[in-house]
Design a protein around this motif. Structure first.
Motif, PDB file in Angstrom:
ATOM      1  N   LYS A   1      -3.048   6.444   3.730  1.00  0.00           N
ATOM      2  CA  LYS A   1      -3.064   5.601   2.541  1.00  0.00           C
ATOM      3  C   LYS A   1      -3.452   6.434   1.329  1.00  0.00           C
ATOM      4  O   LYS A   1      -4.341   7.275   1.395  1.00  0.00           O
TER       5      LYS A   1
ATOM      6  N   TYR B   1       1.678   5.072   0.853  1.00  0.00           N
ATOM      7  CA  TYR B   1       1.316   6.038   1.876  1.00  0.00           C
ATOM      8  C   TYR B   1       1.810   7.422   1.464  1.00  0.00           C
ATOM      9  O   TYR B   1       2.834   7.550   0.809  1.00  0.00           O
TER      10      TYR B   1
ATOM     11  N   GLU C   1       0.852  -1.185   0.000  1.00  0.00           N
ATOM     12  CA  GLU C   1       0.000   0.000   0.000  1.00  0.00           C
ATOM     13  C   GLU C   1       0.889   1.236   0.000  1.00  0.00           C
ATOM     14  O   GLU C   1       1.858   1.304   0.750  1.00  0.00           O
TER      15      GLU C   1
ATOM     16  N   SER D   1      -4.965   5.438  -1.304  1.00  0.00           N
ATOM     17  CA  SER D   1      -6.308   5.096  -1.780  1.00  0.00           C
ATOM     18  C   SER D   1      -7.372   5.906  -1.045  1.00  0.00           C
ATOM     19  O   SER D   1      -8.342   6.353  -1.652  1.00  0.00           O
TER      20      SER D   1
END
Length: 88
Positions: free
Chosen positions: A58, A44, A42, A60
């Motif tokens: 994050k 960051y 992921e 996303s």
């Protein structure tokens, strides 16, 4: 004198010990790590909070967020940051 077992399905000592030994050694064999198989990294992003501290978020969740105000000037940003310090 040896006595032969009349039951053909009976498990003798010579058959039972290798099965028992194999059963005890199975937990010692390395198992594949399931967490590392399909774990996606992921991304960051580091953001600045009003009180001047940094936070890792994050990417996303940042894409899903809405923009409150675009194109803020440096002086307005400084005022906003100073308001955060006064609230402490």
């Amino acid at each position: 004198m040896k006595k032969e077992s009349k039951d053909p399905t009976a498990i003798g000592r010579r058959k039972f010990l290798p099965i028992l030994g194999t059963g005890l050694l199975l937990p010692l064999l390395p198992a594949p790590v399931r967490a590392a198989e399909t774990r996606e990294e992921e991304e960051y992003v580091t953001l600045l909070k009003p009180d001047g501290t940094t936070v890792r978020v994050k990417a996303s969740s940042l894409k899903k967020s809405k923009v409150v105000r675009k194109k803020i000037s440096n002086s307005e940003l400084r005022e906003w940051l100073d308001k955060g310090k006064e609230q402490r």
